[in-house]
Each structure stands twice: as C-alpha cells, then as structure tokens.
Design a protein around this motif. Structure first.
Motif, PDB file in Angstrom:
ATOM      1  N   SER A 176       0.832  -1.198   0.000  1.00 28.27           N
ATOM      2  CA  SER A 176       0.000   0.000   0.000  1.00 28.27           C
ATOM      3  C   SER A 176       0.870   1.253   0.000  1.00 28.27           C
ATOM      4  CB  SER A 176      -0.900  -0.007   1.233  1.00 28.27           C
ATOM      5  OG  SER A 176      -1.690   1.161   1.283  1.00 28.27           O
ATOM      6  N   GLY A 177       0.522   2.187  -0.870  1.00 25.60           N
ATOM      7  CA  GLY A 177       1.275   3.430  -0.961  1.00 25.60           C
ATOM      8  C   GLY A 177       2.255   3.486  -2.107  1.00 25.60           C
ATOM      9  N   ASP A 178       2.655   2.312  -2.624  1.00 26.90           N
ATOM     10  CA  ASP A 178       3.488   2.308  -3.828  1.00 26.90           C
ATOM     11  C   ASP A 178       2.721   2.975  -4.969  1.00 26.90           C
ATOM     12  OD1 ASP A 178       5.378   0.898  -2.419  1.00 26.90           O
ATOM     13  OD2 ASP A 178       5.012  -1.022  -3.427  1.00 26.90           O
ATOM     14  N   ARG A 179       3.451   3.597  -5.865  1.00 29.42           N
ATOM     15  CA  ARG A 179       2.812   4.190  -7.043  1.00 29.42           C
ATOM     16  C   ARG A 179       3.482   3.649  -8.297  1.00 29.42           C
ATOM     17  NH1 ARG A 179       3.046  10.476  -5.442  1.00 29.42           N
ATOM     18  NH2 ARG A 179       1.359  10.873  -6.924  1.00 29.42           N
ATOM     19  N   ILE A 180       2.686   3.465  -9.325  1.00 30.86           N
ATOM     20  CA  ILE A 180       3.215   3.013 -10.603  1.00 30.86           C
ATOM     21  C   ILE A 180       3.065   4.131 -11.621  1.00 30.86           C
ATOM     22  CG2 ILE A 180       2.651   0.613 -10.103  1.00 30.86           C
ATOM     23  CD1 ILE A 180       0.384   0.911 -12.255  1.00 30.86           C
TER      24      ILE A 180
END
Length: 233
Positions: A176-180
C-alpha cells in the motif's frame, strides 16, 4: 489500484497521436505506434484493443497471461499487415500491468516504460528495446546522451513486426502506498527520471502529477506524443 488515471496528448511536432492506453479495473496498458501515417495509429490501437479483449476473456490473470496477450496482439497485427501491403512496416510498443493480490505483474516490448515509486525512490522496471539502450549497455553513450542521440527513436523489438516475438515480463511484490507510472517515450525521452521522481515526491494527487509532467513535456518542446498512466497501490 487506487486513483489510477491516464492521459494522452499529441505533441507539438506530430500531426496525429499514435499513442494509446487503457485502464480497466486492476489492469492497464500503454502502446506507442510506429510505421508512419496511419500505420502506427492502427498498430497501437489494434494492440490495445486485442490486449484488453484477451485479458478480459480469461478468468485468471498471471504473468504468462500478460505475455500471451501481447503475443496474441502481435499475431493479429502481423496477419493484418500480410493482408494489407500499405500497412507494411507498422508496429507498436506495449507495456501491460496487472495487480493481483499483493503482486504487480508486467510484460513489455519496445521502449514504453513501467516505473515504481516507493520510499521516495523511482525505479525503472522495464528495459527499453531500443538502439540507444544497446549503446548505453555497451558503454558507448551515457544516459544523458540518450536524449539527443540521432538513433534514439529506433526500436530493436516491437509488436506486429515479426511472427516470432520475445516479450519481457516479471512479477513484483507491492505494498500500500506504492505508485506506478507507465509512459511512452514522449515522456521518458524528454524528461529525466530525476524530474519524474521529484514530481511524484512533491505531488500526491495523481491527476495533478499527470498535469505537471505534461507541462514539463510541452516546456521541453513536446517533440513526440506523450501518454502517461499513474496509479497508487
């Protein structure tokens, strides 16, 4: 994925936009066509449509599914070119991503990219299939020189050019919180990775990230069409 948004805009030099993208639930893709007037546009549109249709027709998505979707699109484009000689030489990049549980699956051909932004670090996941990437790996040019090299638009691998196609793929653990960020070379060919990282660091809203990066591209001359997808895990 949450708050996943995409945008495609024609550059200041091109007469038509040969980029395409789709976002559907936890699956997204970006394509960038080549092959001159109409050909590139047809290839990129065909690829997006075929990839989307293929993945929506199967019940379980895994890494191999993404590879098969690109190979399916490749076959359809190669067969169409065989029927219509005027489309000879057309092809497209493709980068496809799917989130399944706590995994991010990806597959790619060409120089459209997938990045992950985590803990304030931007990491390029895909490897460009391009002439300048080969020169970089051989130590003949620097990363900075890639932006201005006369062969920067030459691909070494593309969807729809040959029957036999090698597709890169992988699986990443995400949290959660990772961005692509997915993009065509209309972004990565004009804006540095450090600038992309800085925008993601400074701006939490993904739509505002798109706007900021598009502004950067236009300020840099927008020599190509640009397509970007940004999403939060």
């Amino acid at each position: 994925m949450n708050n996943i948004v995409g945008l495609s805009k024609i550059g200041l030099v091109r007469k038509q936009n040969e980029d395409r993208f789709f976002i559907s639930d936890n699956i997204c893709a970006v394509t960038d066509g080549m092959g001159g007037y109409r050909g590139g546009e047809i290839a990129s549109t065909y690829a997006v449509d075929e990839i989307k249709e293929y993945l929506q027709s199967i019940s379980t998505i895994d890494e191999l599914s993404l590879v098969d979707a690109i190979l399916h699109a490749n076959t359809r484009i190669v067969n169409r070119v065989a029927r219509e000689e005027r489309l000879s030489g057309m092809g497209t990049t493709a980068v496809v991503v799917a989130k399944v549980d706590d995994k991010l699956l990806w597959a790619s051909v060409g120089d459209s990219r997938l990045y992950i932004f985590r803990n304030d670090e931007l990491t390029q996941i895909t490897t460009d299939h391009s002439m300048v990437q080969q020169l970089l790996e051989a130590g003949e040019i620097t990363k900075e020189e890639m932006f201005k090299h006369p062969q920067r638009n030459l691909l070494t691998r593309a969807v729809g050019v040959e029957e036999d196609l090698q597709v890169d793929s992988g699986t990443l653990s995400v949290k959660s919180g990772d961005r692509i960020l997915l993009c065509t070379d209309g972004l990565s060919g004009y804006i540095s990775d450090e600038r992309i990282r800085q925008v993601l660091h400074d701006i939490e809203d993904n739509t505002e990230v798109l706007d900021a990066l598009i502004d950067d591209v236009y300020n840099a001359g927008a020599g190509d069409n640009v397509t970007i997808i940004v999403g939060t895990i």
